[in-house]
Design a protein around this motif. Structure first.
Motif, PDB file in Angstrom:
ATOM      1  N   VAL A 257      41.222 -30.025  65.673  1.00 46.14           N
ATOM      2  CA  VAL A 257      41.265 -29.637  67.099  1.00 46.14           C
ATOM      3  C   VAL A 257      42.569 -30.151  67.719  1.00 46.14           C
ATOM      4  O   VAL A 257      43.245 -29.447  68.477  1.00 46.14           O
TER       5      VAL A 257
ATOM      6  N   GLY B 203      45.723 -28.207  69.367  1.00 49.12           N
ATOM      7  CA  GLY B 203      46.273 -28.560  70.683  1.00 49.12           C
ATOM      8  C   GLY B 203      47.789 -28.653  70.671  1.00 49.12           C
ATOM      9  O   GLY B 203      48.402 -28.902  71.710  1.00 49.12           O
TER      10      GLY B 203
ATOM     11  N   LEU C  87      39.976 -22.681  62.808  1.00 46.57           N
ATOM     12  CA  LEU C  87      39.765 -22.009  64.108  1.00 46.57           C
ATOM     13  C   LEU C  87      39.007 -20.694  63.936  1.00 46.57           C
ATOM     14  O   LEU C  87      38.141 -20.350  64.740  1.00 46.57           O
TER      15      LEU C  87
ATOM     16  N   ARG D  83      56.496 -37.101  78.248  1.00 51.37           N
ATOM     17  CA  ARG D  83      56.986 -35.713  78.349  1.00 51.37           C
ATOM     18  C   ARG D  83      57.160 -35.299  79.805  1.00 51.37           C
ATOM     19  O   ARG D  83      56.481 -35.835  80.700  1.00 51.37           O
TER      20      ARG D  83
ATOM     21  N   ASN E 197      40.302 -20.553  73.436  1.00 50.65           N
ATOM     22  CA  ASN E 197      39.143 -21.219  74.071  1.00 50.65           C
ATOM     23  C   ASN E 197      38.479 -20.194  74.998  1.00 50.65           C
ATOM     24  O   ASN E 197      38.768 -20.114  76.197  1.00 50.65           O
TER      25      ASN E 197
ATOM     26  N   SER F 133      44.458 -31.469  80.276  1.00 50.86           N
ATOM     27  CA  SER F 133      45.537 -30.688  80.873  1.00 50.86           C
ATOM     28  C   SER F 133      45.785 -29.345  80.194  1.00 50.86           C
ATOM     29  O   SER F 133      46.085 -28.374  80.881  1.00 50.86           O
ATOM     30  N   VAL F 134      45.681 -29.273  78.862  1.00 48.87           N
ATOM     31  CA  VAL F 134      46.027 -28.004  78.220  1.00 48.87           C
ATOM     32  C   VAL F 134      44.812 -27.334  77.590  1.00 48.87           C
ATOM     33  O   VAL F 134      43.898 -27.994  77.094  1.00 48.87           O
TER      34      VAL F 134
ATOM     35  N   LYS G  78      55.239 -37.614  82.186  1.00 46.55           N
ATOM     36  CA  LYS G  78      53.877 -38.117  81.956  1.00 46.55           C
ATOM     37  C   LYS G  78      53.900 -38.992  80.699  1.00 46.55           C
ATOM     38  O   LYS G  78      54.358 -38.547  79.634  1.00 46.55           O
TER      39      LYS G  78
ATOM     40  N   VAL H  54      49.452 -38.446  70.648  1.00 41.78           N
ATOM     41  CA  VAL H  54      49.583 -37.862  71.995  1.00 41.78           C
ATOM     42  C   VAL H  54      48.241 -37.297  72.452  1.00 41.78           C
ATOM     43  O   VAL H  54      47.862 -37.436  73.627  1.00 41.78           O
ATOM     44  N   ASN H  55      47.482 -36.699  71.535  1.00 39.51           N
ATOM     45  CA  ASN H  55      46.259 -36.026  71.979  1.00 39.51           C
ATOM     46  C   ASN H  55      45.051 -36.942  72.051  1.00 39.51           C
ATOM     47  O   ASN H  55      44.232 -36.808  72.961  1.00 39.51           O
ATOM     48  N   TYR H  56      44.898 -37.847  71.110  1.00 37.56           N
ATOM     49  CA  TYR H  56      43.689 -38.691  71.122  1.00 37.56           C
ATOM     50  C   TYR H  56      43.987 -40.192  71.138  1.00 37.56           C
ATOM     51  O   TYR H  56      43.069 -41.003  71.008  1.00 37.56           O
TER      52      TYR H  56
ATOM     53  N   PHE I 136      35.515 -21.560  63.534  1.00 39.52           N
ATOM     54  CA  PHE I 136      35.047 -22.135  64.797  1.00 39.52           C
ATOM     55  C   PHE I 136      34.674 -21.029  65.802  1.00 39.52           C
ATOM     56  O   PHE I 136      33.691 -21.134  66.541  1.00 39.52           O
TER      57      PHE I 136
ATOM     58  N   PHE J 184      51.619 -41.417  78.111  1.00 37.95           N
ATOM     59  CA  PHE J 184      50.334 -41.947  77.643  1.00 37.95           C
ATOM     60  C   PHE J 184      50.607 -43.274  76.946  1.00 37.95           C
ATOM     61  O   PHE J 184      51.513 -43.351  76.107  1.00 37.95           O
TER      62      PHE J 184
END
Ligand SMILES: Cc1cc2nc3c(=O)[nH]c(=O)nc-3n(C[C@H](O)[C@H](O)[C@H](O)COP(=O)(O)OP(=O)(O)OC[C@H]3O[C@@H](n4cnc5c(N)ncnc54)[C@H](O)[C@@H]3O)c2cc1C
Ligand SMILES: CC(C)=CCC/C(C)=C/CC/C(C)=C/CSC[C@H](N)C(=O)O
Length: 478
Positions: A212, A216, A134, A358, A70, A64-65, A379, A197-199, A137, A381
Motif C-alpha cells: 500500500v 502511495g 492492486l 517536501r 481508490n 493527504s494523498v 512539510k 515517508v508514508n508510515y 485488491f 515528518f
C-alpha cells in the motif's frame, strides 16, 4: 428477494473520521431513511484528516494523498459534488545522512537511465509487483457492489488474494521482497525511504502495508480541493447523521422495554460533553476509532464473555509545516540556486532527525506557490518534535512554523493478528482493518463492510457473509 425485519430504531457510530462518516453514509443506504444515526466525536469531524493554516492558506497535516484507484474516495467526491487537486510532481532525492544516494532528473529519459544504471530493472519489477497486488485488491469493489460482507479482516483479505495476501500479513516487507529477488541496495535506497515517508517505519512492516505504501508513491495521486476532511463533513450531511460532540466513555449491554412494549437487548452508550455525563440506548453500534487506552479510552462494561482489550501500539509522528528558504547545502554540495529537488526522502539512519521533507501546495492549489522571496511551505515528518536548532539547520531563514503530533497509524510488527470486526452481537469494530494497512480508502472499505455486515446480520442473511470463492462466483455474473 430475502425477507427483511423492521429496521433498527437507533444506530451509534463512535468517531467521525473517514471511517465513521462513511459508515454513516453506507448504513443510511442499507437501513433506509427512518433509522436514527448518531455520530459521537470528541474532537473535530475528519479525525486524522486535518489541515493547519500557514499565513492564511490551509495545508494538509494528516491524510493527504489519495490513489487514483481508490474507488470509494473517488465516488464520495463525485456524489458530494467536491473538486480535486492533483498531486504536484516535483523532483525527488534520497539522502542517507551524508549525501544524496539517488536524485531524480527533470528529463524523463535521464531518469530511466539513472534508475537502470543504479538498480537494474528492479524499479520496473517493483512497479509490476505493486500493480499485481492492486489488481487483486480491486476485487473488493465488485464484492461490495454485490453486497457481500466479511466477518474478519483475514476473510476479507483471503477473498481478494488468497493465502498470498494472508502471507503478506505474516512476513516483513523486507523478507517478502528479498525472496522476490530485490537487492539490499534497492531495498535500502528506494523502498525504505518510501516506508519512512508514508508510515514512519522501516521495511520491517508487514508486506501488505508495504505494498500500500509503495502504491502511495505511484503517479496520479490526488486530494480534495479545500481539504480531504470535506469528504467527512459531506458524508455526515448526506447521511443525515446527528453529530454529538462528546467523548464516549463506556458501552454496556442492557435489556430495555421498547415503545412496542417488548423487551429488547440494547447497548447503552455513556458519553461526556464538557463536565456533563449523558447516556443513550442503541440497537447497533459501529466503533470507528482505534480501540486502545491512549486513542479512544472506551470501556466495555459487563459483557459476557468480556470484550478483549486491544493494545495495538500506534506510531508517534510529528508533522511540521515551515514557510522558509531551505538550506539545501546540508543535502547537496550543489550551489543554492541550482538545487531543484522538491522532496527529500531519507534512508533508515538513526542519526537523521527527519523522515522526509517536501514542498507542499495549499489545499486549493495544484502547484506550490513561492512567496516573493522564493520561500515555499515545506512539510516535514519526524519521529520527534523538531528543536529550534534543528529547524535552523534545515532553513537559511523561515517566517513561520506550526506542528501537529499524531498517533498516526499502527506500529507494524508482523505476524499481525487482526482484531475481530464483530465484537458482540450487534457491536462492530471498523478500525481493526488498520492492522493490514492504514489509509483513507482502507477505512472506507471497512465502513462499507461493517454496514453490509450489520445489515445482513440484522436480517439473518448469513449467505451474504464470508462466502468463499466469490471471485469465481461473480465472474459468471453480468
Ligand atoms: C500524518 C498522517 C499522514 C497520512 N497520510 C495518508 C495519506 O496520504 N493517504 C491515506 O490514504 N492515508 C493517510 N493517512 C492515514 C489516514 O489518515 C487514516 O488511515 C484515516 O484517516 C483513518 O480514519 P478513521 O476514520 O478510521 O480514524 P480517525 O480519523 O482516527 O477517526 C477516529 C475519530 O474518533 C474520534 N474518537 C476517538 N475516541 C473517541 C471517543 N471515545 N469518543 C468520541 N470520539 C472519539 C477521534 O477524535 C477521531 O476523530 C495518514 C495519517 C497520518 C496521521
Ligand atoms: C489502499 C490503497 C490500495 C492505496 C492507498 C495508497 C496511498 C495513498 C498510500 C498512502 C498512505 C499513507 C499513510 C501516506 C502517508 S504520507 C503521504 C504523503 N507521502 C505525504 O508526504 O504527505
Amino acid at each position: 428477494s430475502a425477507e427483511l425485519r423492521a429496521p433498527p430504531d437507533k444506530i451509534a457510530i463512535i468517531g467521525a473520521g473517514i471511517g465513521g462518516t462513511s459508515a454513516a453514509y453506507y448504513l443510511r443506504q442499507k437501513f433506509g431513511k427512518d433509522v436514527k444515526i448518531d455520530l459521537f466525536e470528541r474532537g473535530e469531524v475528519g479525525g486524522r484528516l486535518a489541515t493547519m493554516t500557514v499565513q492564511g492558506q490551509e495545508y494538509e497535516t494528516g491524510g493527504s494523498v489519495i490513489h487514483p484507484l481508490n474507488l470509494h474516495m473517488k465516488r464520495f467526491v463525485k456524489d458530494l459534488g467536491l473538486s480535486v487537486v492533483q498531486g504536484s510532481g516535483g523532483l525527488i532525492g534520497v539522502y542517507n545522512g551524508e549525501s544524496l544516494v539517488f536524485e531524480e532528473s527533470s528529463w524523463f529519459i535521464i531518469n530511466i537511465i539513472k534508475l537502470i544504471w543504479q538498480y537494474g530493472f528492479q524499479s520496473l519489477r517493483m512497479h509490476m509487483w505493486v500493480e499485481d497486488i492492486l489488481d487483486k485488491f480491486m476485487r473488493i469493489y465488485r464484492y461490495q457492489s454485490h453486497d457481500y460482507a466479511f466477518s474478519t479482516v483475514e476473510n476479507l483479505l483471503h477473498s481478494l488474494g488468497g493465502d498470498d495476501f494472508l502471507g503478506m500479513l505474516n512476513r516483513t516487507l523486507r523478507e517478502t521482497l528479498q525472496k522476490a529477488g530485490f537487492s539490499e541496495k534497492f531495498l535500502d535506497e528506494i523502498v525504505a525511504p518510501v516506508m519512512r515517508v508514508n508510515y514512519g517505519q522501516s521495511t520491517n512492516i508487514n508486506g501488505f502495508v508495504g505494498a500500500v505504501s509503495l502504491a502511495g508513491a505511484d503517479s496520479g495521486l490526488w486530494a480534495v480541493k479545500g481539504g480531504n476532511k470535506l469528504i467527512c463533513s459531506g458524508l455526515l450531511q448526506a447521511s443525515k447523521g446527528n453529530l454529538i460532540s462528546g467523548s464516549v466513555m463506556y458501552i454496556e449491554e442492557k435489556t430495555r422495554t421498547k415503545q412496542t412494549g417488548t423487551p429488547a437487548k440494547m447497548y447503552e452508550v455513556a458519553y461526556q460533553t464538557g463536565s456533563e455525563t449523558h447516556s443513550d440506548f442503541y440497537d447497533i453500534i459501529v466503533v470507528a476509532t482505534p480501540l486502545n487506552r491512549k486513542m479512544s479510552n472506551i470501556t466495555f462494561l459487563n459483557f459476557d464473555p468480556p470484550i478483549e482489550e486491544f493494545h495495538q501500539y500506534y506510531q508517534y509522528i510529528v508533522t511540521t509545516l515551515i514557510k522558509g528558504n531551505l538550506n539545501s547545502t546540508i543535502f547537496s554540495s550543489r550551489a543554492l540556486g541550482k538545487f531543484d529537488l522538491s522532496t527529500i526522502l531519507t534512508t533508515d539512519n538513526s542519526d537523521l532527525f527527519i523522515n522526509s521533507i517536501r514542498i507542499v501546495s495549499s489545499v486549493r492549489e495544484n502547484n506550490p506557490q513561492p512567496s516573493e522571496d522564493g520561500a515555499y511551505v515545506w512539510k516535514i515528518f519526524s519521529q520527534e518534535t523538531l528543536t529550534k536548532e534543528q529547524i535552523l539547520k534545515l532553513f537559511l531563514s523561515y517566517d513561520y512554523a506550526v506542528k501537529q503530533q499524531w498517533l498516526a497509524y499502527p506500529h507494524y510488527k508482523p505476524p499481525e493478528k487482526c482484531p475481530s470486526i464483530i465484537l458482540h452481537d450487534r457491536l462492530y469494530y471498523l478500525s481493526g482493518i488498520e492492522c493490514a494497512a492504514s489509509a483513507m480508502e482502507m477505512s472506507a472499505i471497512a465502513a462499507h463492510n461493517a454496514a453490509l455486515l450489520a445489515y445482513h446480520r440484522w436480517n439473518g442473511h448469513t449467505d451474504m457473509i464470508d462466502q468463499e470463492d466469490l471471485y469465481e462466483k461473480l465472474k459468471t455474473e453480468l
